[in-house]
Write a protein that holds these residues in place. Sequence first.
Motif, short mmCIF file in Angstrom:
data_model
loop_
_atom_site.label_atom_id
_atom_site.label_comp_id
_atom_site.label_asym_id
_atom_site.label_seq_id
_atom_site.Cartn_x
_atom_site.Cartn_y
_atom_site.Cartn_z
N ALA A 94 6.78 -5.19 11.40
CA ALA A 94 5.41 -4.68 11.55
C ALA A 94 4.97 -3.97 10.27
CB ALA A 94 5.33 -3.74 12.75
N LEU A 97 4.18 -6.55 7.66
CA LEU A 97 2.88 -7.16 7.96
C LEU A 97 1.74 -6.24 7.52
CD1 LEU A 97 1.17 -9.44 9.20
CD2 LEU A 97 1.47 -8.32 11.42
N ALA A 98 1.84 -4.98 7.87
CA ALA A 98 0.77 -4.03 7.53
C ALA A 98 0.62 -3.87 6.02
CB ALA A 98 1.05 -2.67 8.17
N LYS A 104 -4.50 -7.41 8.58
CA LYS A 104 -3.83 -7.61 9.88
C LYS A 104 -3.17 -6.32 10.37
CE LYS A 104 -3.40 -12.51 9.26
NZ LYS A 104 -2.64 -13.63 8.84
N ALA A 108 -0.29 -5.45 13.24
CA ALA A 108 0.94 -4.76 12.88
C ALA A 108 1.17 -3.54 13.76
CB ALA A 108 0.90 -4.36 11.41
N GLN A 111 2.27 -4.68 17.11
CA GLN A 111 3.64 -5.19 17.02
C GLN A 111 4.65 -4.05 16.86
OE1 GLN A 111 4.12 -8.29 14.05
NE2 GLN A 111 6.22 -7.69 13.69
N GLY A 112 4.25 -2.95 16.23
CA GLY A 112 5.21 -1.91 15.88
C GLY A 112 5.28 -0.70 16.77
#
Length: 130
Positions: A94, A97-98, A104, A108, A111-112
Amino acid sequence: MIIAAQIFATAAALLHIYIFSMESLTWTTAKTRSVFKTSEAEAEATREMAFNQGFYNLFLAIASIAGVIALGLGHMAVGATLVFAGTGSMLAAALVLALGSPGKAKLAIKQGVLPFLAIALLILGLVLGN
């Protein structure tokens, strides 16, 4: 605290199983494309990568669930190790991704958050002995 950690680790695992299904099974559908903000052409071009990536999410979910089960059976060292490995990897992904795709960031965070809570609660539970 450990029971709460197990609940959040399970929720994180279920979310990652859902992510697996989107990445590996429904990647090119309109619904999944809208979630990941990809065009039809981008989805087709990244289909193989997404299929593989989905399985990473599935394996992290399996490790986390195995850890939750081990904790439930009283195998604290094995269970905690598996939960930390599974949810820690989810949280790290996550963050990647961030940082790698600031557009996104909302994905993230979604997801995290669950893995973060699982990790924090498991640490507290182990330190406090409950």
